[in-house]
Design a protein around this motif. Structure first.
Motif, PDB file in Angstrom:
ATOM      1  N   TYR A 118       7.162  -6.422  -1.117  1.00 26.03           N
ATOM      2  CA  TYR A 118       5.893  -5.706  -1.158  1.00 26.03           C
ATOM      3  C   TYR A 118       5.112  -5.983   0.125  1.00 26.03           C
TER       4      TYR A 118
ATOM      5  N   TYR B 231       6.330  -0.713  -1.634  1.00 27.67           N
ATOM      6  CA  TYR B 231       7.225  -1.545  -2.445  1.00 27.67           C
ATOM      7  C   TYR B 231       8.669  -1.112  -2.189  1.00 27.67           C
TER       8      TYR B 231
ATOM      9  N   PHE C  18      -2.458  -2.560  -2.439  1.00 25.46           N
ATOM     10  CA  PHE C  18      -1.032  -2.267  -2.389  1.00 25.46           C
ATOM     11  C   PHE C  18      -0.733  -1.224  -1.311  1.00 25.46           C
TER      12      PHE C  18
ATOM     13  N   LEU D 192      -6.566  -7.447  -2.845  1.00 27.85           N
ATOM     14  CA  LEU D 192      -5.320  -7.056  -2.202  1.00 27.85           C
ATOM     15  C   LEU D 192      -5.033  -5.590  -2.531  1.00 27.85           C
TER      16      LEU D 192
ATOM     17  N   TYR E 167       0.991  -5.796   1.140  1.00 26.83           N
ATOM     18  CA  TYR E 167      -0.390  -5.613   0.697  1.00 26.83           C
ATOM     19  C   TYR E 167      -1.306  -5.796   1.893  1.00 26.83           C
TER      20      TYR E 167
END
Lengths: 116, 114
Positions: free
Chosen positions: A33, A48, A45, A43, A35
């Motif tokens: 991931y 992914y 996103f 955090l 972030y």
């Protein structure tokens, strides 16, 4: 060490330049991931990766942001034509198929990006 | 709504006191609720996590209370110590279209005075 490794730890760049941030996940972790953490914020996103599946890019804020991952190893996050609002700490995390289901991600120490 | 709302933004507690941080969510598709602890200059690290079918989980001085009907959960730190001074993030895990990710709250900066 056995943890998630990120480089560079600090990057200062001028507005309009491109930057590349690197992440070495924990060996064997299939999930990776990215972030973003702005000053005093949570955090956010970005993207992914899971094995060889198509990445979830739904968090990338604009087409200036892109990321790649080779198999289950290193990932790079690229920001083109940087803007001052891109200044933040970029955190990479990895996890195993089992641990991610219980919300356990292993974070690196981050790459602090400052755009002048 | 893929948001997790966290409060307070900052918290000051005396050594030995109880620290309480609250979080709320809307999306019932969230399926796991971890708490992360972050020290300055470091990445967040998992502290404790709870499933939605459990109302409370305790690990040492740290307890998560979970209220599924109210869509709220909280972190209690008993006998708070100066070494607990850090930023705490609640999070919620969601799986959508084969993607599994954590949605984080904005964080609570905890200061424990000696």
């Amino acid at each position: 060490g056995a943890g998630v490794s990120q480089s560079p730890s600090n990057k200062v760049t001028e507005k309009g330049k491109d930057v590349e941030l690197r992440c070495d996940p924990i060996s064997g972790h299939t999930a990776l991931y990215w972030y973003r953490q702005r000053l005093g914020q949570g955090l956010e996103f970005l993207i992914y990766f899971q094995g060889n599946s198509a990445p979830d890019k739904s968090g990338l804020p604009s087409d200036r942001f892109s990321a790649e991952r080779t198999g289950e190893s290193v990932s790079t996050l690229t920001i083109q034509r940087t803007q001052q609002e891109d200044s933040a700490v970029y955190l990479c995390a990895s996890s195993s198929s089992i641990k991610k289901r219980t919300g356990e991600l292993f974070f690196g120490e981050g790459s602090r990006l400052t755009v002048l | 709504q893929q948001q997790v709302k966290q409060s307070p933004q900052s918290l000051i507690v005396q050594k030995g006191g109880i620290s309480i941080i609250n979080c709320a969510y809307e999306n019932t598709a969230f399926d796991y609720f971890p708490w992360y602890q972050q020290f300055p200059g470091k990445g967040p690290a998992l502290l404790i996590a709870i499933r939605p079918d459990v109302s409370e989980k305790k690990e040492g001085r740290f307890t998560i209370s979970f209220n599924k009907s109210a869509k709220q959960f909280s972190l209690h730190i008993m006998d708070s110590q100066p070494g607990d001074s850090a930023t705490y993030f609640c999070a919620a895990s969601i799986t959508q279209g084969g993607s599994e990710k954590l949605v984080f709250g904005k964080g609570t900066k905890l200061t424990v005075n000696p």
